[in-house]
Design an enzyme around this catalytic site. Structure first.
Site, short mmCIF file in Angstrom:
data_model
loop_
_atom_site.label_atom_id
_atom_site.label_comp_id
_atom_site.label_asym_id
_atom_site.label_seq_id
_atom_site.Cartn_x
_atom_site.Cartn_y
_atom_site.Cartn_z
N CYS A 153 0.87 -1.32 0.03
CA CYS A 153 -0.08 -0.18 -0.02
C CYS A 153 0.81 1.15 -0.17
O CYS A 153 1.45 1.52 1.16
CB CYS A 153 -0.98 -0.06 1.30
SG CYS A 153 -2.49 -0.96 0.99
N LEU A 154 0.93 1.97 -1.14
CA LEU A 154 1.52 3.28 -1.13
C LEU A 154 0.85 4.27 -2.18
O LEU A 154 0.54 3.87 -3.21
CB LEU A 154 3.09 2.81 -1.60
CG LEU A 154 4.16 3.90 -1.80
CD1 LEU A 154 4.56 4.04 -0.04
CD2 LEU A 154 5.46 3.41 -2.28
#
Length: 326
Positions: A140-141
Site C-alpha cells: 500500500c503506497l
C-alpha cells in the site's frame, strides 16, 4: 579442549567472514539476469511479447537511473528476457524494528507504463510486518495507486520513477515507528497512548522480522541466494548481540553494530513480553546461522577448571574413603 576448540572456530569464522564481506562489497547494486522463473509476475507475460519503442525506451531509462543512483542498502536485478520484470531487496535500517533484515519485492512494468505505476509484490512469507505490507504481498503506497494521497504523492507519469518507489518503501514504510503508518493513528503520535501502542507494535514487528530472516534463509529468492547467505553470515553476531540486549531489557532500536545507540533511549526498557518472546524465538534464528556456517554460535564454552578447587575436592574424596574403610 572445548575452550580451545571454540577459539579456533572463532578464528576460522573470522577469516571466512572477511571473504563474505568482500563478496558483499563486490555484489552489484544493479545487474541483469537471464530469467526469473520464480518471479511473482512471471505468468503475466511472455518473453516473446513485443513492446512499443516508447515502452522499451522508458524501461531502459529506468534501468539507467537505478544503475547510477541506488543507495547502498537497495539492490535490484532486471531480467534480460523479460524487460517488464525486476526484483529488489531492501536492507532494514538501523534504529528501526527492521534492522539487519532483508525485504524482497517483485516488480512488473505494465504494458501501459509509465501511464500507470508499476505493480509491486512483497515476499511476505505469510507475515504482516507493516500496515502497508500485507501478508498476501500487497504493497500500500500512494505512489503505486494502492493508497489514497494528494496529487503530489500519487504516480506522475512524466516524473515518477522506480527508484522513487523503492526509496519511498524504505523511508516511508520500513521506518522507526510503523504503527503510525496505519490511517488515522498519526493523530495520537507523541501522546502517551500513541507512543505506548507504537512500542508494543514495533516489538511485535521485530519478532516478525526475525521470522522473515528465517524464511529468507530457508527459501532465498532466485539470483539472491548467495547474497542472503553472505549477508546473514556477516551480520549474525550483530543480530545475536541485539537479541541478547533485548532479552536483558534494552529498548528496541537502541542497538547499532552491537552497541547502545542512545543513552536517553537506553534508560527505557523493552516490555516483559518482548523479552520473553525474543528469548523463545532466538534459538531458531541461531540454528539458521549455524547452518550458514557460523559454527561458533553452536558452541557453548565451559568455564575453565580451577585446579586448586579440583585438588581440594580430590582430597575430600580421599578422606571420605579412608573414613569409610575404618
Amino acid at each position: 579442549m572445548n575452550h580451545i576448540k571454540v577459539i579456533s572456530l572463532v578464528q576460522y569464522s573470522s577469516s571466512v567472514k572477511k571473504l563474505k564481506e568482500e563478496f558483499l562489497r563486490n555484489f552489484k547494486r544493479f545487474d541483469s539476469v537471464e530469467d526469473f522463473s520464480d518471479h511473482h509476475y512471471v505468468s503475466k507475460g511472455k518473453a516473446s511479447k513485443q513492446h512499443s519503442k516508447n515502452w522499451v525506451k522508458k524501461v531502459q531509462d529506468e534501468w539507467k537511473i537505478l544503475n547510477q543512483n541506488l543507495p547502498e542498502t537497495i539492490f535490484v536485478r532486471a531480467c534480460e528476457s523479460r524487460m517488464d520484470l525486476l526484483r529488489a531487496v531492501i536492507i532494514g535500517a538501523e534504529g528501526t524494528p527492521y534492522h539487519d533484515g532483508l525485504f524482497f519485492f517483485d516488480i512488473q512494468f505494465p504494458d501501459t507504463y509509465p501511464s500507470v505505476p508499476p505493480n509491486v509484490y512483497y515476499h511476505s512469507g505469510g507475515l504482516r510486518i507493516n500496515p502497508n505490507l500485507y501478508n498476501c504481498g500487497k504493497v500500500c503506497l500512494s505512489l503505486l495507486g494502492t493508497w489514497h494521497g494528494n496529487a503530489r504523492q500519487s504516480w506522475l507519469p512524466k516524473e515518477s520513477t522506480m527508484l522513487q518507489v523503492l526509496v519511498s518503501i524504505q523511508a516511508l514504510v520500513l521506518n522507526e515507528q510503523p504503527y503510525f503508518n496505519e490511517p488515522g493513528y498519526g493523530l495520537i503520535k507523541g501522546t502517551w497512548l500513541g507512543e505506548s501502542k507504537s512500542k508494543v507494535y514495533s516489538e511485535n514487528v521485530f519478532l516478525l522480522s526475525l521470522k522473515t530472516m528465517v524464511y529468507s534463509m530457508r527459501k532465498p529468492p532466485q539470483h539472491f541466494e548467495e547474497y542472503v547467505q553472505n549477508h546473514y553470515f556477516v551480520r549474525s553476531h550483530d543480530i545475536v548481540k541485539a537479541c541478547n540486549a533485548y532479552k536483558a531489557g534494552a529498548p528496541l532500536g537502541s542497538m547499532v553494530k552491537g552497541g547502545v545507540q542512545d543513552l536517553e533511549q537506553a534508560r527505557q526498557s523493552g516490555s516483559k513480553k518482548f523479552k520473553t518472546d525474543v528469548a523463545s524465538f532466538m534459538q531458531t534464528v541461531v540454528d539458521e546461522f549455524v547452518k550458514l556456517g557460523v559454527k561458533e554460535l553452536a558452541e557453548k564454552p565451559k568455564p575453565p577448571v580451577n585446579n586448586a578447587n579440583t585438588e581440594n575436592q580430590s582430597k575430600k574424596k580421599t578422606r571420605k574413603r579412608s573414613r569409610s574403610s575404618r
